[in-house]
Design a protein around this motif. Structure first.
Motif, mmCIF file in Angstrom:
data_model
loop_
_atom_site.group_PDB
_atom_site.id
_atom_site.type_symbol
_atom_site.label_atom_id
_atom_site.label_comp_id
_atom_site.label_asym_id
_atom_site.label_seq_id
_atom_site.Cartn_x
_atom_site.Cartn_y
_atom_site.Cartn_z
ATOM 1 N N GLU A 106 0.832 -1.203 0.000
ATOM 2 C CA GLU A 106 0.000 0.000 0.000
ATOM 3 C C GLU A 106 0.869 1.256 0.000
ATOM 4 O O GLU A 106 0.581 2.225 -0.715
ATOM 5 N N LYS A 107 1.937 1.264 0.772
ATOM 6 C CA LYS A 107 2.815 2.432 0.844
ATOM 7 C C LYS A 107 3.513 2.693 -0.490
ATOM 8 O O LYS A 107 3.648 3.842 -0.917
ATOM 9 N N ILE A 108 3.955 1.624 -1.146
ATOM 10 C CA ILE A 108 4.631 1.773 -2.446
ATOM 11 C C ILE A 108 3.648 2.266 -3.502
ATOM 12 O O ILE A 108 3.952 3.184 -4.268
ATOM 13 N N VAL A 109 2.465 1.675 -3.539
ATOM 14 C CA VAL A 109 1.452 2.080 -4.522
ATOM 15 C C VAL A 109 1.030 3.530 -4.268
ATOM 16 O O VAL A 109 0.871 4.307 -5.206
ATOM 17 N N ARG A 110 0.890 3.877 -3.010
ATOM 18 C CA ARG A 110 0.537 5.260 -2.652
ATOM 19 C C ARG A 110 1.605 6.229 -3.156
ATOM 20 O O ARG A 110 1.290 7.309 -3.660
ATOM 21 N N ALA A 111 2.880 5.859 -3.018
ATOM 22 C CA ALA A 111 3.975 6.717 -3.485
ATOM 23 C C ALA A 111 3.920 6.922 -4.998
ATOM 24 O O ALA A 111 4.351 7.969 -5.496
ATOM 25 N N LEU A 112 3.380 5.976 -5.722
ATOM 26 C CA LEU A 112 3.206 6.131 -7.173
ATOM 27 C C LEU A 112 1.962 6.955 -7.488
ATOM 28 O O LEU A 112 1.984 7.846 -8.333
ATOM 29 N N LEU A 113 0.864 6.673 -6.791
ATOM 30 C CA LEU A 113 -0.416 7.283 -7.150
ATOM 31 C C LEU A 113 -0.580 8.727 -6.680
ATOM 32 O O LEU A 113 -1.358 9.473 -7.273
ATOM 33 N N ILE A 114 0.138 9.146 -5.649
ATOM 34 C CA ILE A 114 0.033 10.551 -5.215
ATOM 35 C C ILE A 114 0.518 11.504 -6.307
ATOM 36 O O ILE A 114 -0.217 12.420 -6.697
ATOM 37 N N PRO A 115 1.745 11.340 -6.837
ATOM 38 C CA PRO A 115 2.156 12.280 -7.885
ATOM 39 C C PRO A 115 1.297 12.166 -9.146
ATOM 40 O O PRO A 115 1.082 13.161 -9.836
ATOM 41 N N LEU A 116 0.783 10.977 -9.426
ATOM 42 C CA LEU A 116 -0.081 10.841 -10.599
ATOM 43 C C LEU A 116 -1.417 11.567 -10.389
ATOM 44 O O LEU A 116 -1.943 12.179 -11.321
ATOM 45 N N LEU A 117 -1.942 11.521 -9.169
ATOM 46 C CA LEU A 117 -3.170 12.264 -8.869
ATOM 47 C C LEU A 117 -2.917 13.771 -8.963
ATOM 48 O O LEU A 117 -3.719 14.509 -9.545
ATOM 49 N N THR A 147 -11.673 14.465 -25.606
ATOM 50 C CA THR A 147 -11.045 13.178 -25.291
ATOM 51 C C THR A 147 -10.042 13.337 -24.157
ATOM 52 O O THR A 147 -10.010 12.530 -23.224
ATOM 53 N N THR A 148 -9.239 14.389 -24.226
ATOM 54 C CA THR A 148 -8.242 14.640 -23.179
ATOM 55 C C THR A 148 -8.906 14.818 -21.811
ATOM 56 O O THR A 148 -8.480 14.220 -20.825
ATOM 57 N N VAL A 149 -9.959 15.611 -21.764
ATOM 58 C CA VAL A 149 -10.632 15.887 -20.491
ATOM 59 C C VAL A 149 -11.337 14.635 -19.966
ATOM 60 O O VAL A 149 -11.178 14.254 -18.802
ATOM 61 N N ILE A 150 -12.093 13.969 -20.825
ATOM 62 C CA ILE A 150 -12.864 12.799 -20.377
ATOM 63 C C ILE A 150 -11.951 11.648 -19.973
ATOM 64 O O ILE A 150 -12.136 11.045 -18.910
ATOM 65 N N LEU A 151 -10.952 11.352 -20.794
ATOM 66 C CA LEU A 151 -10.037 10.259 -20.424
ATOM 67 C C LEU A 151 -9.244 10.613 -19.175
ATOM 68 O O LEU A 151 -8.958 9.742 -18.347
ATOM 69 N N GLY A 152 -8.896 11.886 -19.019
ATOM 70 C CA GLY A 152 -8.212 12.309 -17.793
ATOM 71 C C GLY A 152 -9.067 12.057 -16.565
ATOM 72 O O GLY A 152 -8.576 11.598 -15.528
ATOM 73 N N LEU A 153 -10.365 12.317 -16.672
ATOM 74 C CA LEU A 153 -11.268 12.074 -15.545
ATOM 75 C C LEU A 153 -11.440 10.584 -15.267
ATOM 76 O O LEU A 153 -11.620 10.186 -14.110
ATOM 77 N N THR A 154 -11.357 9.736 -16.322
ATOM 78 C CA THR A 154 -11.476 8.284 -16.095
ATOM 79 C C THR A 154 -10.291 7.735 -15.324
ATOM 80 O O THR A 154 -10.352 6.612 -14.822
ATOM 81 N N LEU A 155 -9.227 8.501 -15.220
ATOM 82 C CA LEU A 155 -8.077 8.101 -14.408
ATOM 83 C C LEU A 155 -8.056 8.846 -13.073
ATOM 84 O O LEU A 155 -7.740 8.263 -12.036
#
Length: 193
Positions: A106-117, A147-155
């Motif tokens: 969880e800590k490793i995944v969180r470290a990846l997903l925070i900057p991506l968010l 497409t950019t906005v909608i696909l961005g929101l899907t992530l």
């Protein structure tokens, strides 16, 4: 006793901090989008550039596209594809090599997903900012911009969900329940003997 166990089953043995839903989304869907975007930019950088935002009336896009713009478009698409590939390899490694250490996973995944968010939010913000006065004139947005906005929101929305612990084991919230259930199971086994 059996109804108590049925209710508590998923929390007794947390399998992953990145369950299948999130794994498929971030390790396959996102890399596929970014790699397809990179291929599209390589194949036709001019269209990729010219369809990012609406052009002012009476001011057509440049033809041919300046070399600096081609390089910028292709480099940006490459960085996006690289981020997608990084997701695949990091999430796959976390699931495979930290499968027995869900808290560390969880800590490793969180470290990846925070900057991506953060990247998702900033990407949406700068896209709208760059549109200037036309940002809310959605009727004139190009298909690529939509497409950019909608696909961005899907992530972005699933990343927010992951951080809130939706549909996954979250150590800070669920570990107390898992420990309590384990202690209850030990006591029940002791009285069954």
């Amino acid at each position: 006793m059996s109804s108590h166990r049925a209710k508590s089953g998923p929390l007794q043995n947390p399998q992953s901090a990145i369950p299948d839903f999130y794994y498929v989304l971030f390790a396959f869907y996102e890399p596929a989008l970014t790699i397809l975007g990179f291929i599209g930019a390589l194949y036709d950088p001019e269209t990729t550039h010219n369809t990012q935002a609406p052009w002012p009336a009476g001011s057509p896009p440049p033809t041919p596209l300046p070399r600096a713009s081609v390089v910028t478009v292709v480099q940006l698409a490459h960085v996006c594809a690289l981020m997608g590939l990084s997701n695949f390899f990091m999430l796959t490694a976390a699931r495979r090599h930290l499968a027995s250490q869900v808290v560390m996973q969880e800590k490793i995944v969180r470290a990846l997903l925070i900057p991506l968010l953060v990247g998702d939010v900033v990407h949406l913000y700068v896209t709208l900012w760059a549109l200037g006065d036309e940002r809310w004139d959605v009727a004139h947005w190009s298909p690529m911009l939509w497409t950019t906005v909608i696909l961005g929101l899907t992530l972005m929305i699933p990343r927010v969900m992951w951080h809130f612990g939706v549909w996954r084991y979250m150590d800070s919230r669920d570990s107390v329940h898992v420990q309590a259930l384990s202690q209850t199971d030990v006591k029940e086994k002791g009285t069954d003997i």
